[in-house]
Scaffold this active site. Structure first.
Site, PDB file in Angstrom:
ATOM      1  CB  ILE A 160     -11.951 -12.611  -3.193  1.00 24.54           C
ATOM      2  CG1 ILE A 160     -11.083 -12.950  -4.370  1.00 24.54           C
ATOM      3  CG2 ILE A 160     -13.053 -13.306  -3.210  1.00 24.54           C
ATOM      4  CD1 ILE A 160     -10.483 -14.654  -4.362  1.00 24.54           C
TER       5      ILE A 160
ATOM      6  CG  LEU B 264      -1.749  -1.106   1.194  1.00 22.06           C
ATOM      7  CD1 LEU B 264      -2.771  -0.788   2.535  1.00 22.06           C
ATOM      8  CD2 LEU B 264      -2.909  -1.049  -0.107  1.00 22.06           C
TER       9      LEU B 264
ATOM     10  N   GLY C 106     -11.805 -11.407  -8.983  1.00 25.27           N
ATOM     11  CA  GLY C 106     -10.732 -12.542  -8.771  1.00 25.27           C
ATOM     12  C   GLY C 106     -10.619 -13.377  -9.930  1.00 25.27           C
TER      13      GLY C 106
ATOM     14  CB  THR D 231      -4.259 -10.104 -12.228  1.00 20.00           C
ATOM     15  OG1 THR D 231      -4.261  -9.861 -10.680  1.00 20.00           O
ATOM     16  CG2 THR D 231      -3.021 -10.467 -12.494  1.00 20.00           C
TER      17      THR D 231
ATOM     18  CE  LYS E 274     -10.903  -6.055  -2.848  1.00 19.19           C
ATOM     19  NZ  LYS E 274      -9.958  -5.158  -4.058  1.00 19.19           N
TER      20      LYS E 274
ATOM     21  CB  CYS F 208      -5.207  -3.871   7.548  1.00 22.67           C
ATOM     22  SG  CYS F 208      -6.243  -2.739   7.953  1.00 22.67           S
TER      23      CYS F 208
HETATM   24  C1  LIG Z   1      -0.735  -5.402  -7.704  1.00 26.26           C
HETATM   25  C2  LIG Z   1      -2.191  -5.325  -6.993  1.00 26.26           C
HETATM   26  C3  LIG Z   1      -2.190  -4.292  -6.022  1.00 26.26           C
HETATM   27  C4  LIG Z   1      -3.461  -4.463  -5.491  1.00 26.26           C
HETATM   28  N1  LIG Z   1      -3.578  -3.232  -4.516  1.00 26.26           N
HETATM   29  C5  LIG Z   1      -5.051  -3.359  -3.870  1.00 26.26           C
HETATM   30  C6  LIG Z   1      -5.209  -2.223  -2.969  1.00 26.26           C
HETATM   31  O1  LIG Z   1      -4.564  -1.390  -2.958  1.00 26.26           O
HETATM   32  N2  LIG Z   1      -6.313  -2.397  -2.398  1.00 26.26           N
HETATM   33  C7  LIG Z   1      -7.250  -3.368  -2.563  1.00 26.26           C
HETATM   34  O2  LIG Z   1      -8.406  -3.431  -1.972  1.00 26.26           O
HETATM   35  N3  LIG Z   1      -6.804  -4.313  -3.256  1.00 26.26           N
HETATM   36  C8  LIG Z   1      -5.783  -4.366  -3.996  1.00 26.26           C
HETATM   37  N4  LIG Z   1      -5.394  -5.413  -4.854  1.00 26.26           N
HETATM   38  C9  LIG Z   1      -6.519  -6.586  -5.011  1.00 26.26           C
HETATM   39  C10 LIG Z   1      -7.322  -6.385  -6.265  1.00 26.26           C
HETATM   40  O3  LIG Z   1      -8.106  -5.242  -6.166  1.00 26.26           O
HETATM   41  C11 LIG Z   1      -8.323  -7.597  -6.386  1.00 26.26           C
HETATM   42  O4  LIG Z   1      -9.232  -7.614  -5.225  1.00 26.26           O
HETATM   43  C12 LIG Z   1      -7.350  -8.897  -6.488  1.00 26.26           C
HETATM   44  O5  LIG Z   1      -6.412  -8.928  -7.054  1.00 26.26           O
HETATM   45  C13 LIG Z   1      -8.356 -10.025  -7.024  1.00 26.26           C
HETATM   46  O6  LIG Z   1      -8.513  -9.638  -8.502  1.00 26.26           O
HETATM   47  P1  LIG Z   1      -7.689 -10.073  -9.779  1.00 26.26           P
HETATM   48  O7  LIG Z   1      -7.546 -11.498  -9.475  1.00 26.26           O
HETATM   49  O8  LIG Z   1      -8.763  -9.663 -10.871  1.00 26.26           O
HETATM   50  O9  LIG Z   1      -6.467  -9.312  -9.739  1.00 26.26           O
HETATM   51  C14 LIG Z   1      -4.384  -5.361  -5.391  1.00 26.26           C
HETATM   52  C15 LIG Z   1      -3.931  -6.480  -6.256  1.00 26.26           C
HETATM   53  C16 LIG Z   1      -2.889  -6.385  -7.148  1.00 26.26           C
HETATM   54  C17 LIG Z   1      -2.435  -7.453  -8.021  1.00 26.26           C
END
Ligand SMILES: Cc1cc2nc3c(=O)[nH]c(=O)nc-3n(C[C@H](O)[C@H](O)[C@H](O)COP(=O)(O)O)c2cc1C
Length: 297
Positions: free
Chosen positions: A190, A73, A242, A265, A164, A130
């Site tokens: 998620i 973060l 996800g 992602t 979330k 967190c």
């Molecule tokens: C590089 C990266 C940074 C992320 N930063 C945050 C964040 O700042 N806050 C948050 O709630 N989720 C964060 N996530 C989680 C994503 O928002 C998402 O919930 C999670 O990656 C699942 O979705 P996906 O598989 O499509 O990536 C982050 C994920 C990645 C890969």
């Protein structure tokens, strides 16, 4: 149009917080980004009260069909965000959802009060993945922690509050019900699953933060199940994410009960993924409608 907690969206495709930086994208692509913005609602990177450097590198590891991140973060903190980023995010052609994380209730109160007072902000997402430093418990992993945080925050703003959820909970549906009971307007899920990788030679943790969060297609089946069980447990809307990488994936999450979906992602692989997935989803939905009305054999 899609109604998300009273906010009207052009369509159901959001970004996952922290996975798309429109300020950097606009620096690269210019105003063309605004003409072809890939999301129907933009969710900011999570901000904290104080600025944070984030975790030491390395911060990423590629897994089969996924990613482990240990970004930690990094952000400018509330003041920096409001002064520097918010005016730029307000120029995006989509409603803005600001994601916040606090390490105790007082931090959360300040974040929600100040972010909620800004007219540029349509929705607030509470990132509860967190620890609460007062109790040591992960806020979003425990129903009573979640309920006590949401009830403390609910009176502070009229903006919709989206909780979330973390998948690293014994019973995400119980946490979801607790959030709803305390006044949450929506849920998103998620967040990443806890994971780790070892350095191939030293056998020590690869990531600077030791552990990280797994995302991408590798987690899709887990996410789909959680979206399904959470959506059945509550009446408020859910945003499913996800591993969504195609319109078919998005359609699965909507069928599992989500009101909207978010792309995370996949945007690293293809920065236009949000728009592509929206177009594919439209096609999938049209074909399904034709099929069910007997138009296609
Ligand atoms: C590089 C990266 C940074 C992320 N930063 C945050 C964040 O700042 N806050 C948050 O709630 N989720 C964060 N996530 C989680 C994503 O928002 C998402 O919930 C999670 O990656 C699942 O979705 P996906 O598989 O499509 O990536 C982050 C994920 C990645 C890969």
């Amino acid at each position: 149009m899609v109604d998300l907690c009273g906010v009207q969206l052009r369509g159901p495709v959001l970004n996952g917080s922290g996975t798309y930086d429109p300020i950097a994208a606009r620096r690269t692509f210019g105003d063309e980004l605004l003409e072809r913005f890939p999301f129907d609602c933009f969710v900011s990177k999570t901000i904290t009260l104080a600025p944070r450097q984030g975790n030491p590198p390395p911060r990423l590891w590629e897994t089969p069909a996924g990613l482990i991140n240990s970004i930690g973060l990094p952000n400018k903190g509330l003041e920096g965000f409001l002064a520097e980023d918010l005016p730029k995010l307000a120029e995006l052609p989509a409603p803005l959802c600001v994601s916040v994380m606090g390490f105790d209730h007082e931090e959360l109160r300040r974040l929600v009060t100040e972010v909620g007072a800004r007219e540029e902000v349509a929705l607030i997402e509470l990132n509860f993945s967190c620890p609460n430093v007062e109790t040591g418990l992960i806020m979003g992993a425990d129903p009573s922690e979640t309920a006590s945080a949401v009830s403390a925050l609910r009176p502070l703003t009229t903006k919709p509050l989206i909780v979330k959820l973390t998948p690293n909970a014994t019973d995400p549906a119980a946490v979801a019900k607790a959030a709803e009971g305390a006044g949450a307007d929506g849920l998103s899920l998620i967040n990443t699953l806890k994971g780790m990788a070892l350095h191939p030679r030293t056998r020590q943790p690869w990531l600077g933060g030791t552990t990280g969060g797994v995302s991408g297609p590798a987690v899709r089946a887990v996410a789909l199940e959680q979206v399904h069980s959470v959506s059945r447990a509550v009446r408020i809307p859910t945003i499913g994410m996800g591993g969504i990488a195609s319109g078919r994936d998005a359609a699965d999450f909507l069928s599992a009960g989500a009101t909207c979906i978010a792309v995370g992602t996949e945007s690293f692989r293809d920065p236009t993924a949000g728009a592509r997935i929206a177009a594919e989803l439209e096609l999938v939905s049209r074909k399904e409608r034709e099929f069910s009305s007997g138009g296609v054999r």
